[in-house]
Design an enzyme around this catalytic site. Structure first.
Site, PDB file in Angstrom:
ATOM      1  N   ASP A  89       6.879  43.839 -63.214  1.00  0.00           N
ATOM      2  CA  ASP A  89       7.949  44.595 -62.564  1.00  0.00           C
ATOM      3  C   ASP A  89       7.731  44.523 -61.056  1.00  0.00           C
ATOM      4  OD1 ASP A  89       5.890  46.405 -61.980  1.00  0.00           O
ATOM      5  OD2 ASP A  89       6.518  47.843 -63.510  1.00  0.00           O
ATOM      6  N   GLN A  90       8.473  45.272 -60.308  1.00  0.00           N
ATOM      7  CA  GLN A  90       8.406  45.213 -58.850  1.00  0.00           C
ATOM      8  C   GLN A  90       7.039  45.648 -58.309  1.00  0.00           C
ATOM      9  OE1 GLN A  90      11.481  47.457 -56.939  1.00  0.00           O
ATOM     10  NE2 GLN A  90      11.215  46.427 -54.989  1.00  0.00           N
TER      11      GLN A  90
END
Length: 134
Positions: A16-17
């Site tokens: 994810d980020q």
């Protein structure tokens, strides 16, 4: 057969980020371990399907303990919980290279007739191979 362990290096696309492996990817890692477990037992999903057996997931319980970060190598350990009946139950443990437990899982598959989609017994050769593990 002792528990089977496979090594996985998560890819950047699985993060994810925050650089943490997205939880949905754990299912892929579990399946990779299950395929290797079956292979070491002398079976494959292809062989099962040729025998008219499908193995859909009935239940999965994942407890996330520590995040897997991009760049970490992980190890997925899989073992058979008990002798299969119409169901087969696996226990998993995902650990990182520091030997920290990242997740534990119990996964249940149901032996299903490919034509009727009704529960059925495992193919005899598979049941016999699994029986030798206990």
């Amino acid at each position: 057969m002792s528990p089977v362990t496979i090594n996985i290096t998560p890819r950047y696309s699985e993060t994810d980020q925050m650089g943490i492996i997205h939880h949905a990817n754990y299912l892929i890692y579990l399946e990779q371990a299950r395929l290797e477990w079956l292979s070491q037992l002398g079976f494959s999903y292809v062989k099962m399907e040729e025998e008219g057996v499908l193995l859909p997931v009935y239940n999965i319980d994942i407890k996330y303990k520590n995040p897997i970060k991009f760049g970490e190598e992980i190890y997925v350990r899989i073992s058979l919980q008990s002798k299969p009946t119409t169901r087969v139950v696996f226990d998993y443990e995902i650990v990182n290279q520091k030997n920290q437990i990242c997740a534990v899982c119990e996964l249940t598959l149901v032996f299903t007739d490919a034509q009727t989609f009704r529960p059925r017994k495992p193919i005899p050769e598979f049941l016999e191979a699994c029986s030798k593990l206990f």
